[in-house]
Design a protein around this motif. Structure first.
Motif, PDB file in Angstrom:
ATOM      1  N   VAL A   1       3.998  15.301 -21.681  1.00  8.85           N
ATOM      2  CA  VAL A   1       5.007  15.506 -20.635  1.00  8.85           C
ATOM      3  C   VAL A   1       4.410  15.213 -19.263  1.00  8.85           C
ATOM      4  N   PHE A   2       3.232  15.759 -18.973  1.00  7.25           N
ATOM      5  CA  PHE A   2       2.619  15.537 -17.668  1.00  7.25           C
ATOM      6  C   PHE A   2       2.176  14.088 -17.481  1.00  7.25           C
ATOM      7  N   PHE A   3       1.721  13.450 -18.543  1.00  5.91           N
ATOM      8  CA  PHE A   3       1.333  12.045 -18.457  1.00  5.91           C
ATOM      9  C   PHE A   3       2.553  11.184 -18.162  1.00  5.91           C
ATOM     10  N   ASP A   4       3.664  11.484 -18.821  1.00 10.52           N
ATOM     11  CA  ASP A   4       4.902  10.754 -18.560  1.00 10.52           C
ATOM     12  C   ASP A   4       5.362  11.006 -17.121  1.00 10.52           C
ATOM     13  N   PHE A   5       5.228  12.223 -16.632  1.00 14.98           N
ATOM     14  CA  PHE A   5       5.562  12.555 -15.246  1.00 14.98           C
ATOM     15  C   PHE A   5       4.717  11.721 -14.284  1.00 14.98           C
ATOM     16  N   ALA A   6       3.433  11.598 -14.594  1.00 12.48           N
ATOM     17  CA  ALA A   6       2.535  10.813 -13.733  1.00 12.48           C
ATOM     18  C   ALA A   6       2.922   9.340 -13.739  1.00 12.48           C
ATOM     19  N   LEU A   7       3.289   8.813 -14.888  1.00 16.76           N
ATOM     20  CA  LEU A   7       3.666   7.397 -14.963  1.00 16.76           C
ATOM     21  C   LEU A   7       4.973   7.118 -14.219  1.00 16.76           C
ATOM     22  N   LYS A   8       5.864   8.073 -14.190  1.00 13.90           N
ATOM     23  CA  LYS A   8       7.155   7.875 -13.523  1.00 13.90           C
ATOM     24  C   LYS A   8       7.070   8.086 -12.013  1.00 13.90           C
ATOM     25  N   ASN A   9       6.013   8.703 -11.522  1.00 13.32           N
ATOM     26  CA  ASN A   9       5.875   8.989 -10.088  1.00 13.32           C
ATOM     27  C   ASN A   9       4.704   8.225  -9.495  1.00 13.32           C
ATOM     28  N   THR A  10       4.796   6.917  -9.532  1.00 10.75           N
ATOM     29  CA  THR A  10       3.731   6.082  -8.981  1.00 10.75           C
ATOM     30  C   THR A  10       4.109   5.509  -7.622  1.00 10.75           C
ATOM     31  N   ASP A  11       5.220   5.967  -7.046  1.00 10.83           N
ATOM     32  CA  ASP A  11       5.631   5.479  -5.734  1.00 10.83           C
ATOM     33  C   ASP A  11       4.569   5.835  -4.704  1.00 10.83           C
ATOM     34  N   GLU A  12       4.357   4.902  -3.777  1.00  6.84           N
ATOM     35  CA  GLU A  12       3.354   5.132  -2.751  1.00  6.84           C
ATOM     36  C   GLU A  12       3.978   5.939  -1.617  1.00  6.84           C
ATOM     37  N   VAL A  13       3.244   6.956  -1.178  1.00  7.38           N
ATOM     38  CA  VAL A  13       3.704   7.777  -0.067  1.00  7.38           C
ATOM     39  C   VAL A  13       2.639   7.769   1.023  1.00  7.38           C
ATOM     40  N   VAL A  14       3.072   8.138   2.215  1.00  6.05           N
ATOM     41  CA  VAL A  14       2.156   8.187   3.359  1.00  6.05           C
ATOM     42  C   VAL A  14       1.972   9.649   3.750  1.00  6.05           C
ATOM     43  N   LEU A  15       0.730  10.077   3.805  1.00  6.27           N
ATOM     44  CA  LEU A  15       0.398  11.426   4.234  1.00  6.27           C
ATOM     45  C   LEU A  15      -0.165  11.322   5.640  1.00  6.27           C
ATOM     46  N   HIS A  16       0.528  11.917   6.605  1.00  6.96           N
ATOM     47  CA  HIS A  16       0.120  11.832   8.012  1.00  6.96           C
ATOM     48  C   HIS A  16      -0.787  13.003   8.352  1.00  6.96           C
ATOM     49  N   PHE A  17      -1.973  12.676   8.884  1.00 12.40           N
ATOM     50  CA  PHE A  17      -2.930  13.684   9.330  1.00 12.40           C
ATOM     51  C   PHE A  17      -2.844  13.815  10.844  1.00 12.40           C
ATOM     52  N   PHE A  18      -3.746  14.578  11.419  1.00 16.88           N
ATOM     53  CA  PHE A  18      -3.804  14.729  12.872  1.00 16.88           C
ATOM     54  C   PHE A  18      -4.369  13.469  13.513  1.00 16.88           C
ATOM     55  N   TRP A  19      -4.134  13.309  14.792  1.00 17.58           N
ATOM     56  CA  TRP A  19      -4.635  12.218  15.613  1.00 17.58           C
ATOM     57  C   TRP A  19      -4.230  10.834  15.099  1.00 17.58           C
ATOM     58  N   GLY A  20      -3.060  10.763  14.516  1.00 13.33           N
ATOM     59  CA  GLY A  20      -2.502   9.482  14.120  1.00 13.33           C
ATOM     60  C   GLY A  20      -3.090   8.865  12.856  1.00 13.33           C
ATOM     61  N   SER A  21      -3.964   9.563  12.171  1.00  9.85           N
ATOM     62  CA  SER A  21      -4.510   8.996  10.929  1.00  9.85           C
ATOM     63  C   SER A  21      -3.552   9.281   9.777  1.00  9.85           C
ATOM     64  N   GLN A  22      -3.606   8.431   8.787  1.00  7.57           N
ATOM     65  CA  GLN A  22      -2.730   8.584   7.641  1.00  7.57           C
ATOM     66  C   GLN A  22      -3.392   8.052   6.383  1.00  7.57           C
ATOM     67  N   ALA A  23      -2.883   8.479   5.244  1.00  7.70           N
ATOM     68  CA  ALA A  23      -3.411   8.037   3.953  1.00  7.70           C
ATOM     69  C   ALA A  23      -2.238   7.596   3.092  1.00  7.70           C
ATOM     70  N   ARG A  24      -2.399   6.463   2.443  1.00  8.45           N
ATOM     71  CA  ARG A  24      -1.379   5.937   1.539  1.00  8.45           C
ATOM     72  C   ARG A  24      -1.929   6.018   0.110  1.00  8.45           C
ATOM     73  N   SER A  25      -1.161   6.645  -0.755  1.00  8.44           N
ATOM     74  CA  SER A  25      -1.565   6.727  -2.157  1.00  8.44           C
ATOM     75  C   SER A  25      -0.347   7.097  -2.997  1.00  8.44           C
ATOM     76  N   PRO A  26      -0.454   6.908  -4.313  1.00  7.22           N
ATOM     77  CA  PRO A  26       0.657   7.318  -5.182  1.00  7.22           C
ATOM     78  C   PRO A  26       0.866   8.828  -5.095  1.00  7.22           C
ATOM     79  N   ILE A  27       2.101   9.238  -5.213  1.00  4.80           N
ATOM     80  CA  ILE A  27       2.436  10.650  -5.049  1.00  4.80           C
ATOM     81  C   ILE A  27       1.747  11.522  -6.100  1.00  4.80           C
ATOM     82  N   ILE A  28       1.560  11.008  -7.290  1.00  4.77           N
ATOM     83  CA  ILE A  28       0.942  11.823  -8.342  1.00  4.77           C
ATOM     84  C   ILE A  28      -0.511  12.139  -8.009  1.00  4.77           C
TER      85      ILE A  28
END
Length: 107
Positions: free
Chosen positions: A15-42
């Motif tokens: 179940v969790f593996f299937d959840f991980a495979l279905k949630n591979t969309d890339e998201v942006v995580l915004h940190f302080f001072w304008g830095s950000q990280a892009r990675s899959p949501i899982i």
């Protein structure tokens, strides 16, 4: 019973593996001072889960160590009381020395 737990673990893994495979969309995580990280949501979910577990374990370490120390102290006390009880039992089994009887009688 062991088989049931293994089957349950396998089902949860699937179940969790299937959840991980279905949630591979890339998201942006915004940190302080304008830095950000892009990675899959899982990956972000997994990272926050691992950090949460680590913080939870660290929060409980003081309590666990205190209880472990208290348990060790109580075990030592119990062993000491058991040794004292055995010593008193051995002393009761031995007949009193003749000098002790004379002192008790008052001669």
């Amino acid at each position: 019973m062991k088989l049931i737990f293994r089957l349950l673990a396998l089902v949860l893994f699937i179940v969790f593996f299937d959840f991980a495979l279905k949630n591979t969309d890339e998201v942006v995580l915004h940190f302080f001072w304008g830095s950000q990280a892009r990675s899959p949501i899982i990956l972000l979910l997994l990272a926050f889960f691992v950090v949460g577990v680590a913080l939870g374990v660290l929060a409980m370490m003081g309590t666990v160590l205190r209880y472990r120390g208290e348990l060790t102290r109580m075990k030592k006390e119990a062993e000491q009381k058991k040794a004292d009880a055995q010593t008193r039992a051995r002393q009761r089994e031995q007949p009193p020395p003749p000098e002790g009887i004379i002192e008790q009688v008052g001669l």
